[in-house]
Scaffold this active site. Structure first.
Site, PDB file in Angstrom:
ATOM      1  N   LYS A   3      30.829 -32.237   6.436  1.00 39.59           N
ATOM      2  CA  LYS A   3      32.245 -32.305   7.438  1.00 39.59           C
ATOM      3  C   LYS A   3      31.523 -32.924   8.730  1.00 39.59           C
ATOM      4  CE  LYS A   3      35.744 -31.081   5.895  1.00 39.59           C
ATOM      5  NZ  LYS A   3      36.325 -32.403   5.207  1.00 39.59           N
ATOM      6  N   ASN A 136      13.213 -35.826  16.117  1.00 38.65           N
ATOM      7  CA  ASN A 136      12.255 -34.889  15.497  1.00 38.65           C
ATOM      8  C   ASN A 136      12.441 -33.416  15.889  1.00 38.65           C
ATOM      9  OD1 ASN A 136      10.219 -33.894  13.735  1.00 38.65           O
ATOM     10  ND2 ASN A 136       8.986 -35.427  14.453  1.00 38.65           N
ATOM     11  N   LEU A 138      13.962 -30.708  15.165  1.00 40.68           N
ATOM     12  CA  LEU A 138      15.544 -29.931  15.340  1.00 40.68           C
ATOM     13  C   LEU A 138      15.277 -28.689  15.000  1.00 40.68           C
ATOM     14  CD1 LEU A 138      18.596 -29.599  15.542  1.00 40.68           C
ATOM     15  CD2 LEU A 138      18.665 -30.796  13.273  1.00 40.68           C
ATOM     16  N   THR A 172      13.508 -37.914   9.649  1.00 41.88           N
ATOM     17  CA  THR A 172      13.268 -37.576   8.465  1.00 41.88           C
ATOM     18  C   THR A 172      13.941 -36.124   8.129  1.00 41.88           C
ATOM     19  OG1 THR A 172      10.970 -36.833   9.106  1.00 41.88           O
ATOM     20  CG2 THR A 172      11.194 -39.087   8.107  1.00 41.88           C
ATOM     21  N   LEU A 388       6.036 -37.919  12.675  1.00 44.58           N
ATOM     22  CA  LEU A 388       5.376 -36.643  12.579  1.00 44.58           C
ATOM     23  C   LEU A 388       5.906 -35.415  12.124  1.00 44.58           C
ATOM     24  CD1 LEU A 388       3.913 -37.508  16.029  1.00 44.58           C
ATOM     25  CD2 LEU A 388       2.575 -37.841  13.768  1.00 44.58           C
TER      26      LEU A 388
HETATM   27  S1  MYA Z   1      14.269 -32.422  10.359  1.00 46.25           S
HETATM   28  C1  MYA Z   1      13.665 -30.775  10.765  1.00 46.25           C
HETATM   29  C2  MYA Z   1      14.796 -29.928  10.732  1.00 46.25           C
HETATM   30  N1  MYA Z   1      14.401 -28.565  11.053  1.00 46.25           N
HETATM   31  C3  MYA Z   1      14.348 -27.535  10.126  1.00 46.25           C
HETATM   32  O1  MYA Z   1      14.377 -27.557   8.958  1.00 46.25           O
HETATM   33  C4  MYA Z   1      13.611 -26.295  10.838  1.00 46.25           C
HETATM   34  C5  MYA Z   1      14.406 -24.880  10.203  1.00 46.25           C
HETATM   35  N2  MYA Z   1      16.033 -25.140  10.134  1.00 46.25           N
HETATM   36  C6  MYA Z   1      16.803 -24.926  11.473  1.00 46.25           C
HETATM   37  O2  MYA Z   1      16.195 -24.823  12.263  1.00 46.25           O
HETATM   38  C7  MYA Z   1      17.950 -25.142  11.098  1.00 46.25           C
HETATM   39  O3  MYA Z   1      18.456 -24.882   9.760  1.00 46.25           O
HETATM   40  C8  MYA Z   1      18.489 -26.663  11.671  1.00 46.25           C
HETATM   41  C9  MYA Z   1      20.077 -26.526  11.038  1.00 46.25           C
HETATM   42  C10 MYA Z   1      18.627 -26.691  12.848  1.00 46.25           C
HETATM   43  C11 MYA Z   1      17.841 -27.665  10.623  1.00 46.25           C
HETATM   44  N3  MYA Z   1      19.010 -32.978   9.762  1.00 46.25           N
HETATM   45  O4  MYA Z   1      23.902 -25.519  12.610  1.00 46.25           O
HETATM   46  P1  MYA Z   1      24.249 -25.710  11.318  1.00 46.25           P
HETATM   47  C12 MYA Z   1      23.496 -30.512   8.972  1.00 46.25           C
HETATM   48  C13 MYA Z   1      20.089 -33.136  10.250  1.00 46.25           C
HETATM   49  O5  MYA Z   1      25.435 -24.814  10.865  1.00 46.25           O
HETATM   50  P2  MYA Z   1      21.678 -24.598  10.738  1.00 46.25           P
HETATM   51  C14 MYA Z   1      14.129 -33.017  11.960  1.00 46.25           C
HETATM   52  O6  MYA Z   1      14.027 -32.391  12.819  1.00 46.25           O
HETATM   53  C15 MYA Z   1      23.931 -29.957   7.520  1.00 46.25           C
HETATM   54  O7  MYA Z   1      23.929 -31.041   6.607  1.00 46.25           O
HETATM   55  N4  MYA Z   1      21.343 -32.636   9.782  1.00 46.25           N
HETATM   56  O8  MYA Z   1      23.051 -25.384  10.503  1.00 46.25           O
HETATM   57  C16 MYA Z   1      15.132 -34.371  11.999  1.00 46.25           C
HETATM   58  C17 MYA Z   1      25.450 -29.749   8.285  1.00 46.25           C
HETATM   59  O9  MYA Z   1      26.162 -30.840   8.343  1.00 46.25           O
HETATM   60  P3  MYA Z   1      27.355 -31.155   7.471  1.00 46.25           P
HETATM   61  C18 MYA Z   1      21.033 -31.337   9.345  1.00 46.25           C
HETATM   62  O10 MYA Z   1      20.977 -24.471   9.354  1.00 46.25           O
HETATM   63  C19 MYA Z   1      16.495 -33.939  12.659  1.00 46.25           C
HETATM   64  C20 MYA Z   1      25.096 -29.152   9.586  1.00 46.25           C
HETATM   65  O11 MYA Z   1      23.668 -29.529  10.034  1.00 46.25           O
HETATM   66  C21 MYA Z   1      19.801 -30.777   9.021  1.00 46.25           C
HETATM   67  O12 MYA Z   1      22.023 -23.744  11.613  1.00 46.25           O
HETATM   68  C22 MYA Z   1      17.244 -35.358  12.649  1.00 46.25           C
HETATM   69  C23 MYA Z   1      25.041 -27.466   9.719  1.00 46.25           C
HETATM   70  O13 MYA Z   1      24.846 -27.055  11.063  1.00 46.25           O
HETATM   71  C24 MYA Z   1      18.532 -31.543   9.321  1.00 46.25           C
HETATM   72  N5  MYA Z   1      17.536 -31.362   8.991  1.00 46.25           N
HETATM   73  O14 MYA Z   1      21.059 -25.665  11.696  1.00 46.25           O
HETATM   74  C25 MYA Z   1      18.699 -34.979  13.102  1.00 46.25           C
HETATM   75  N6  MYA Z   1      19.722 -29.369   8.467  1.00 46.25           N
HETATM   76  O15 MYA Z   1      28.371 -30.135   7.317  1.00 46.25           O
HETATM   77  C26 MYA Z   1      19.637 -36.280  13.204  1.00 46.25           C
HETATM   78  C27 MYA Z   1      21.119 -29.397   8.387  1.00 46.25           C
HETATM   79  O16 MYA Z   1      27.672 -32.694   7.675  1.00 46.25           O
HETATM   80  C28 MYA Z   1      19.504 -37.171  14.124  1.00 46.25           C
HETATM   81  N7  MYA Z   1      21.923 -30.288   8.731  1.00 46.25           N
HETATM   82  O17 MYA Z   1      26.563 -31.246   5.931  1.00 46.25           O
HETATM   83  C29 MYA Z   1      20.478 -38.283  13.753  1.00 46.25           C
HETATM   84  C30 MYA Z   1      20.170 -39.300  14.974  1.00 46.25           C
HETATM   85  C31 MYA Z   1      20.517 -38.863  16.406  1.00 46.25           C
HETATM   86  C32 MYA Z   1      20.351 -39.867  17.459  1.00 46.25           C
HETATM   87  C33 MYA Z   1      21.263 -41.267  17.451  1.00 46.25           C
HETATM   88  C34 MYA Z   1      20.859 -42.026  18.625  1.00 46.25           C
HETATM   89  C35 MYA Z   1      21.808 -43.367  18.603  1.00 46.25           C
HETATM   90  O1  JJ1 Z   2       3.266 -28.194   0.928  1.00 51.24           O
HETATM   91  C1  JJ1 Z   2       4.148 -28.251   0.377  1.00 51.24           C
HETATM   92  N1  JJ1 Z   2       3.983 -27.614  -0.943  1.00 51.24           N
HETATM   93  C2  JJ1 Z   2       2.702 -26.926  -1.365  1.00 51.24           C
HETATM   94  C3  JJ1 Z   2       2.960 -25.424  -1.023  1.00 51.24           C
HETATM   95  C4  JJ1 Z   2       3.795 -24.892  -2.143  1.00 51.24           C
HETATM   96  C5  JJ1 Z   2       3.969 -23.473  -2.018  1.00 51.24           C
HETATM   97  C6  JJ1 Z   2       5.059 -23.019  -2.707  1.00 51.24           C
HETATM   98  N2  JJ1 Z   2       6.623 -23.564  -2.265  1.00 51.24           N
HETATM   99  C7  JJ1 Z   2       2.550 -27.386  -2.782  1.00 51.24           C
HETATM  100  N3  JJ1 Z   2       1.137 -27.006  -3.075  1.00 51.24           N
HETATM  101  C8  JJ1 Z   2       0.853 -27.714  -4.505  1.00 51.24           C
HETATM  102  C9  JJ1 Z   2      -0.597 -28.227  -4.080  1.00 51.24           C
HETATM  103  C10 JJ1 Z   2      -1.344 -28.542  -5.419  1.00 51.24           C
HETATM  104  C11 JJ1 Z   2      -2.887 -28.989  -5.127  1.00 51.24           C
HETATM  105  C12 JJ1 Z   2      -3.950 -29.402  -6.140  1.00 51.24           C
HETATM  106  C13 JJ1 Z   2      -3.097 -30.691  -7.025  1.00 51.24           C
HETATM  107  C14 JJ1 Z   2      -1.716 -30.286  -7.446  1.00 51.24           C
HETATM  108  C15 JJ1 Z   2      -0.799 -30.081  -6.326  1.00 51.24           C
HETATM  109  O2  JJ1 Z   2       3.090 -28.173  -3.215  1.00 51.24           O
HETATM  110  C16 JJ1 Z   2       5.360 -28.868   0.384  1.00 51.24           C
HETATM  111  C17 JJ1 Z   2       5.256 -30.397   0.274  1.00 51.24           C
HETATM  112  O3  JJ1 Z   2       4.790 -30.725  -1.254  1.00 51.24           O
HETATM  113  N4  JJ1 Z   2       5.866 -28.733   1.942  1.00 51.24           N
HETATM  114  C18 JJ1 Z   2       6.971 -28.482   2.126  1.00 51.24           C
HETATM  115  O4  JJ1 Z   2       7.811 -28.077   1.392  1.00 51.24           O
HETATM  116  C19 JJ1 Z   2       7.242 -28.193   3.650  1.00 51.24           C
HETATM  117  C20 JJ1 Z   2       8.573 -28.944   3.898  1.00 51.24           C
HETATM  118  C21 JJ1 Z   2       8.670 -30.335   3.564  1.00 51.24           C
HETATM  119  C22 JJ1 Z   2       9.798 -30.994   4.414  1.00 51.24           C
HETATM  120  C23 JJ1 Z   2       9.592 -31.417   5.809  1.00 51.24           C
HETATM  121  C24 JJ1 Z   2      10.728 -31.650   6.633  1.00 51.24           C
HETATM  122  C25 JJ1 Z   2      10.085 -32.518   7.762  1.00 51.24           C
HETATM  123  C26 JJ1 Z   2      10.962 -32.333   8.961  1.00 51.24           C
HETATM  124  C27 JJ1 Z   2      11.023 -33.714   9.725  1.00 51.24           C
HETATM  125  O5  JJ1 Z   2      10.489 -33.919  10.957  1.00 51.24           O
END
Ligand code: MYA
Ligand code: JJ1
Length: 388
Positions: A3, A136, A138, A172, A388
């Site tokens: 959405k 990044n 978020l 990412t 990162l």
């Molecule tokens: S990636 C790392 C993200 N962080 C985590 O995974 C940490 C653990 N998780 C959380 O903190 C929450 O679950 C987050 C979502 C905050 C991720 N990127 O508020 P909601 C969409 C983008 O109810 P929550 C990083 O940091 C989801 O599809 N969108 O959900 C890069 C849905 O939308 P839609 C995401 O779980 C971030 C909506 O959000 C992500 O409470 C880049 C639901 O919202 C995600 N990782 O909170 C951000 N996860 O309905 C984009 C969920 O449409 C930047 N959603 O599917 C874009 C560029 C902006 C700048 C532009 C400049 C021109």
């Molecule tokens: O670290 C990761 N996986 C590990 C641990 C798995 C634990 C169970 N779920 C893993 N281990 C196997 C290692 C093994 C070593 C010997 C050789 C064979 C392999 O696979 C994974 C990546 O693989 N990490 C995550 O899932 C963390 C989140 C990744 C998404 C990150 C989003 C980034 C946010 C952007 O800013």
């Protein structure tokens, strides 16, 4: 299904394979006077703050939010534990904007409950260098999930990026959104296999004992490449030239200048490590490798609380074979007591992963561009960008 993302200027799933759509910006910039001047509305218990990451107190609050609520693996066994020094480094590159470090507090208690950041970067896409925000960190507190706070945070960072006259972004995520420019596989090289097995990061292979496993992953004490040494400040110009030339071959890559290289690649203790090969005869800088330090909290172990992980960053080989260069990187990482060395299958990394005993992880990383369409999904080896 999405959405929020369906309303945003990003490649949509239904457009995949439509080669009539042009590459480049999806929507055109508007005059800055037409950018919304006031912040988006948050649900009434919350307020926006701009985080002063220089302040020890604010940095600690951000650190605590992320330590307890940021990214976990799919089985919730590990959680990224970025250090304060790392966060300061990641958030203050050349030309950064303080207004892009955005927090959300509970008005009544002032508790920090959500965070999102951007930093500026020049990213080249094919022949065009585009000024972008790298978004990044978020994060929404676990107790406030699924309340649609994330879309508001993304819109607010977008607004503040637009106010600086920047209209594209790179980011990412571990989740699939509309739509990845490429999808990368994580690979892991055990350095301390006993600990990795003890904490459930890896398992004993079939027909393997602990002692055979330890032997399998053993590394020499000393690096093998003559002239391999830590990068120093005076190397910045040479490393910049080497890296710029190397990154030209990738479809999407950062356009690093000397200031960027000084910031992102000069060694910073417990944050980023960089090494190069200086030819013993000509003193030329011919090769380079780097990794950053990103520990993870171990969520359910009696014996250990932190996993020390190195992540492959930018590597360049022109003379030393990449395999040998990365073997030296593993040796120095082992010496620094990292438990595991992680890498994505980006750039030429596939050339060393299997041979240096990396194994595929259970995680994938999807790369995205905001307001920039590519005609085709890239192979991960066509990507020259590490976030990162
Ligand atoms: S990636 C790392 C993200 N962080 C985590 O995974 C940490 C653990 N998780 C959380 O903190 C929450 O679950 C987050 C979502 C905050 C991720 N990127 O508020 P909601 C969409 C983008 O109810 P929550 C990083 O940091 C989801 O599809 N969108 O959900 C890069 C849905 O939308 P839609 C995401 O779980 C971030 C909506 O959000 C992500 O409470 C880049 C639901 O919202 C995600 N990782 O909170 C951000 N996860 O309905 C984009 C969920 O449409 C930047 N959603 O599917 C874009 C560029 C902006 C700048 C532009 C400049 C021109
Ligand atoms: O670290 C990761 N996986 C590990 C641990 C798995 C634990 C169970 N779920 C893993 N281990 C196997 C290692 C093994 C070593 C010997 C050789 C064979 C392999 O696979 C994974 C990546 O693989 N990490 C995550 O899932 C963390 C989140 C990744 C998404 C990150 C989003 C980034 C946010 C952007 O800013």
């Amino acid at each position: 299904k999405h959405k929020f993302w369906e309303t945003q200027p990003v490649g949509q799933f239904k457009e995949l394979g439509d080669t009539n759509l042009p590459e480049g910006s999806i929507e055109q910039p508007t005059p800055l006077s037409e950018v919304k001047q006031e912040p988006y509305n948050l649900p009434s218990p919350y307020e926006w703050i701009t985080c002063d990451i220089d302040s020890e107190e604010v940095c600690t609050e951000v650190y605590n939010l992320l330590t307890n609520n940021y990214v976990e693996d799919d089985e919730n066994m590990f959680r990224f534990n970025y250090t304060k020094e790392f966060l300061r480094w990641a958030l203050r590159p050349p030309g950064y904007f303080r207004s892009w470090h955005i927090g959300v507090r509970v008005k009544s208690s002032k508790k920090l409950v959500a965070f999102i950041t951007g930093v500026p970067a020049r990213i080249r896409v094919r022949d065009t260098v585009v000024l972008m925000a790298e978004v990044n960190f978020l994060c929404v507190h676990k107790k406030l999930r699924s309340k649609r706070l994330a879309p508001v945070m993304i819109k607010e960072v977008t607004r503040r990026v637009h106010l600086e006259n920047i209209w594209q972004a790179a980011y990412t995520a571990g989740v699939v959104l509309p739509t990845p420019i490429t999808t990368c596989q994580y690979w892991h090289r055990s350095l301390n296999p006993k600990k990795l097995i003890d904490v459930g990061f890896s398992r004993l292979g079939a027909r393997m004992t602990m002692s055979r496993t330890i032997k399998l992953y053993k590394l020499p004490d000393q690096t093998t490449t003559p002239g391999f040494r830590k990068m120093e400040p005076h190397d910045v110009p040479a490393v910049t030239r080497l890296l710029r030339t190397y990154l030209q071959q990738f479809v999407v890559a950062p356009d690093f200048d000397v200031d960027d290289v000084e910031h992102w690649l000069l060694p910073k203790e417990d944050v980023v490590d960089s090494f190069l090969v200086e030819s013993p005869d000509s003193h030329e800088i011919t090769d380079f490798c780097s990794f950053y330090t990103l520990p993870s909290s171990i969520l359910g172990s009696q014996s250990h609380s932190v996993l020390k992980a190195a992540y492959s960053y930018y590597n360049v080989s022109t003379k030393t074979p990449l395999l040998q260069l990365m073997n030296d990187a593993l040796i120095v990482a082992k010496k620094k007591e990292f438990d595991v060395f992680n890498a994505l299958d980006v750039m030429h990394n596939e050339a060393f992963l299997k041979e240096l005993k990396f194994g595929p992880g259970d995680g994938k990383l999807h790369y995205y561009l905001y307001n920039y369409r590519l005609k085709h999904v890239l192979r991960s080896s066509e990507l020259g960008l590490v976030l990162l």
